[in-house]
Write a protein that holds these residues in place. Structure first.
Motif, short mmCIF file in Angstrom:
data_model
loop_
_atom_site.label_atom_id
_atom_site.label_comp_id
_atom_site.label_asym_id
_atom_site.label_seq_id
_atom_site.Cartn_x
_atom_site.Cartn_y
_atom_site.Cartn_z
N ALA A 269 1.84 6.82 5.81
CA ALA A 269 1.03 5.67 6.24
C ALA A 269 1.78 4.81 7.23
N MET A 270 3.07 4.63 7.01
CA MET A 270 3.89 3.85 7.93
C MET A 270 5.28 4.45 8.01
N ALA A 271 5.81 4.48 9.22
CA ALA A 271 7.19 4.93 9.44
C ALA A 271 7.88 3.95 10.37
N THR A 342 3.87 -9.70 16.83
CA THR A 342 3.42 -10.95 16.24
C THR A 342 2.78 -10.67 14.89
N VAL A 343 2.64 -11.72 14.08
CA VAL A 343 2.00 -11.55 12.77
C VAL A 343 0.55 -11.07 12.92
N PRO A 344 -0.26 -11.65 13.81
CA PRO A 344 -1.63 -11.12 13.98
C PRO A 344 -1.66 -9.64 14.36
N GLU A 345 -0.71 -9.21 15.20
CA GLU A 345 -0.66 -7.78 15.54
C GLU A 345 -0.37 -6.93 14.30
N ALA A 346 0.58 -7.37 13.49
CA ALA A 346 0.90 -6.63 12.28
C ALA A 346 -0.30 -6.55 11.34
N ILE A 347 -0.99 -7.66 11.17
CA ILE A 347 -2.18 -7.68 10.31
C ILE A 347 -3.27 -6.77 10.86
N ASP A 348 -3.47 -6.81 12.18
CA ASP A 348 -4.49 -5.97 12.81
C ASP A 348 -4.20 -4.49 12.59
N HIS A 349 -2.93 -4.14 12.43
CA HIS A 349 -2.57 -2.74 12.20
C HIS A 349 -2.45 -2.41 10.72
N GLY A 350 -3.00 -3.29 9.87
CA GLY A 350 -3.09 -2.98 8.45
C GLY A 350 -1.81 -3.18 7.67
N ILE A 351 -0.92 -4.06 8.14
CA ILE A 351 0.34 -4.32 7.45
C ILE A 351 0.32 -5.74 6.89
N PRO A 435 -5.17 -4.65 3.73
CA PRO A 435 -4.14 -3.86 4.40
C PRO A 435 -4.06 -2.44 3.87
N GLU A 436 -3.47 -1.57 4.65
CA GLU A 436 -3.17 -0.21 4.20
C GLU A 436 -1.72 -0.10 3.76
N VAL A 437 -0.88 -1.00 4.24
CA VAL A 437 0.54 -1.02 3.88
C VAL A 437 0.89 -2.42 3.40
N LEU A 438 1.44 -2.53 2.19
CA LEU A 438 1.89 -3.82 1.67
C LEU A 438 3.40 -3.80 1.49
N GLN A 465 -5.34 3.42 -5.17
CA GLN A 465 -6.40 3.39 -4.16
C GLN A 465 -5.97 4.01 -2.84
N GLY A 466 -4.71 4.45 -2.76
CA GLY A 466 -4.22 5.06 -1.54
C GLY A 466 -3.45 4.11 -0.64
N LYS A 467 -3.22 2.89 -1.10
CA LYS A 467 -2.41 1.96 -0.31
C LYS A 467 -0.94 2.40 -0.38
N ALA A 468 -0.21 2.14 0.68
CA ALA A 468 1.22 2.41 0.70
C ALA A 468 1.96 1.11 0.40
N VAL A 469 2.92 1.16 -0.51
CA VAL A 469 3.60 -0.05 -0.97
C VAL A 469 5.11 0.09 -0.76
#
Length: 520
Positions: A269-271, A342-351, A435-438, A465-469
């Motif tokens: 989900a995130m690297a 930026t924080v909004p960019e990170a949120i927009d990408h599901g983080i 988010p998809e990644v927390l 639920q498939g979220k990455a933590v």
């Protein structure tokens, strides 16, 4: 053993709630007396009564110190008698130096002028006692929350103390630094100094406490003798203390886990690749040095490290570059490189990022539960640029019920909630963002065992639920109980990656204490 402090029938009422009801407590001279209870049980309120934060006349009952009845009008009055309290909420001025904070209100002066040489000399000695190597001239804002807690302890040590009250003193510390502090408390005990220790870390209580008093719903439940003599083995189990705190047995410290079985379960989900960040002040020093890691969907990945390892610096810099000076590295979401400048960019990408310092960065303490839950996702409760307060309240009420936030309504001010309930509000805020990644940074810091279990359950449900933590914690037992894989960090670099089946505290500590030159 003679008694240094006795509390008789202490009752404290706030508007609409009785925080303490006929609480009794005795602390012996040279004793370490632990105070346990769930968040909201009344522990901190009781200690604020003892220290004069809640002055005489605002409560019912009697305080006896060294055999004399006391009526403290404020905290300075209690300090003059030798009672010093270290509050759970840090009471430091960020833009003053460490030394200035330690001696604030208790300055070393001659003829009305502060003696800086004497101030720095005494501050250096105190910092050495608490194991802090930073210069006493460093601004508090430039050190992490863990080090700030050590400054608070040094500040308390600068006063002539007979009874030291510590409210969650190790909540911000890793295992090694917590151990050093507990050893320091044992030194105080040998010197005849009495201590009241409020802690949710039951292993710490069993290690150093002579007695433990349990509060539940503002009432004294019982006082247990942990050990008869310093040499005796602990007689009270953690399960016994937990049963008194929550009124029931907890069969397991960590909830059962339902693995994620979606078709994309093996997908990353995130690297993060070769992530490097320099210190915001000392820009020659790397606080994150070439870190690469990944987390798959439905996976809980831990990050372990001692204080200064770079765990929080990594998380904050990935989440909108909110710490340090970025100098290289890439972030990938579902295989695609993304920008998180930026924080909004990170949120927009599901983080999403749940900060380790919820009071400073995670919440608006003066606002309501309703407003805090929606803060990171106002667009979801807005129409034509205006927040729909009815919808905002409806969403918050849903989280109040599902997260078991103990508050009468969603219009309760967040600053009035206990630490565990505040943390549930922070989690609600980010879960609502979808988010998809927390990235969870010390998500259970300063929270009792009952609330911890509830938050662990929430984290497991998100993974199911498939979220990455990504789970950052100073408690190795917590990482071992919750995570599928654990990365270790030291001096800003990754030093190991340990699968769950091979992980134990010894293995993790060995990786966490590796020198940079040991890698490869």
């Amino acid at each position: 053993m003679s008694t240094i402090l006795e509390l008789r029938s202490i009752t404290k009422t706030f508007p609409g709630v009785k925080a303490l009801s006929n609480v009794n407590l005795q602390v012996g001279e040279g004793e370490i007396h632990a105070l346990c209870g769930e968040n909201g049980a009344g522990k901190s309120t009781l200690m604020k009564v003892v220290s004069g934060v809640h002055p005489h006349g605002s409560y019912e009952g009697e305080i006896l110190f060294e055999g004399e009845t006391c009526a403290f009008r404020d905290i300075r009055a209690s300090e003059q008698r030798g009672i010093v309290i270290i509050h759970q909420e840090l009471a430091l001025i960020p833009y003053l130096s460490i030394a200035e904070n330690i001696f604030l209100g208790n300055e070393h002066s001659r003829r009305g002028l502060i003696s800086w040489n004497e101030t720095l000399r005494h501050a250096t000695a105190l910092l050495k006692r608490v194991g802090l190597t930073d210069s006493p001239q460093t601004r508090v804002t430039d050190i992490g929350v863990g080090k700030q807690q050590l400054v608070e302890i040094a500040k308390a040590l600068s006063k002539e103390v007979k009874l030291l009250i510590l409210d969650e003193p190790t909540a911000a510390l890793n295992d090694e630094d917590s151990g050093k502090l507990l050893d320091l408390l044992l030194e105080f005990k040998a010197q005849g100094i009495s201590c009241i220790l409020i802690s949710h870390k039951l292993n710490e209580i069993r290690r150093v406490a002579d007695s433990v008093t349990i509060l539940r719903d503002g009432q004294t439940i019982e006082t247990l003798t942990v050990r008869e003599t310093p040499e005796a083995a602990p007689e009270v189990s953690e399960d016994r203390i937990i049963r008194g705190m929550v009124g029931r047995d907890l069969d397991h410290r960590f909830p059962d886990r339902t693995p994620y079985e979606g078709e994309d379960a093996s997908e990353v989900a995130m690297a993060i690749e070769d992530w490097t960040v320099h210190h915001p002040i000392d820009q020659q020093r790397k606080v994150v040095d070439g870190v690469s890691l990944n987390v798959r969907r439905g996976e809980i990945v831990g990050i372990a490290g001692l204080m200064g390892a770079g765990r929080t610096e990594l998380a904050m810099s990935v989440f909108g570059r909110t710490y340090g000076r970025y100098s290289g590295g890439r972030v990938f979401r579902d295989g695609q490189e993304v920008r998180t400048r930026t924080v909004p960019e990170a949120i927009d990408h599901g983080i999403a990022y749940v900060t380790e310092d919820r009071k400073r960065y995670g919440l608006n303490l003066e606002d309501t539960i309703s407003r805090n839950v929606s803060l990171s996702s106002l667009g979801k409760v807005a129409r034509r640029g205006l927040v729909n307060e009815h919808e905002e309240s409806r969403v918050a009420e849903r989280f109040r019920k599902t997260m078991n936030i103990k508050a009468p309504t969603v219009f309760e001010r967040v600053g009035r909630l206990s630490g565990g309930n505040q943390q549930k509000v922070v989690l609600s805020k980010w879960i609502f963002a979808g988010p998809e990644v927390l990235i969870l940074d010390e998500p259970t810091r300063g929270i009792d065992v009952g609330a911890k279990y509830e938050i662990y359950t929430v984290i497991n449900d998100l993974a199911a639920q498939g979220k990455a933590v990504v789970f950052i914690s100073s408690e190795l037992g917590e990482l071992l109980g919750m995570c599928d894989r654990i990365y270790t960090m030291a001096a800003g670099r990754l030093t190991g990656e340990v699968p769950r089946a091979e992980a134990n505290q010894e293995v993790l500590m060995r990786h966490m204490t590796r020198d940079r030159g040991d890698e490869g």
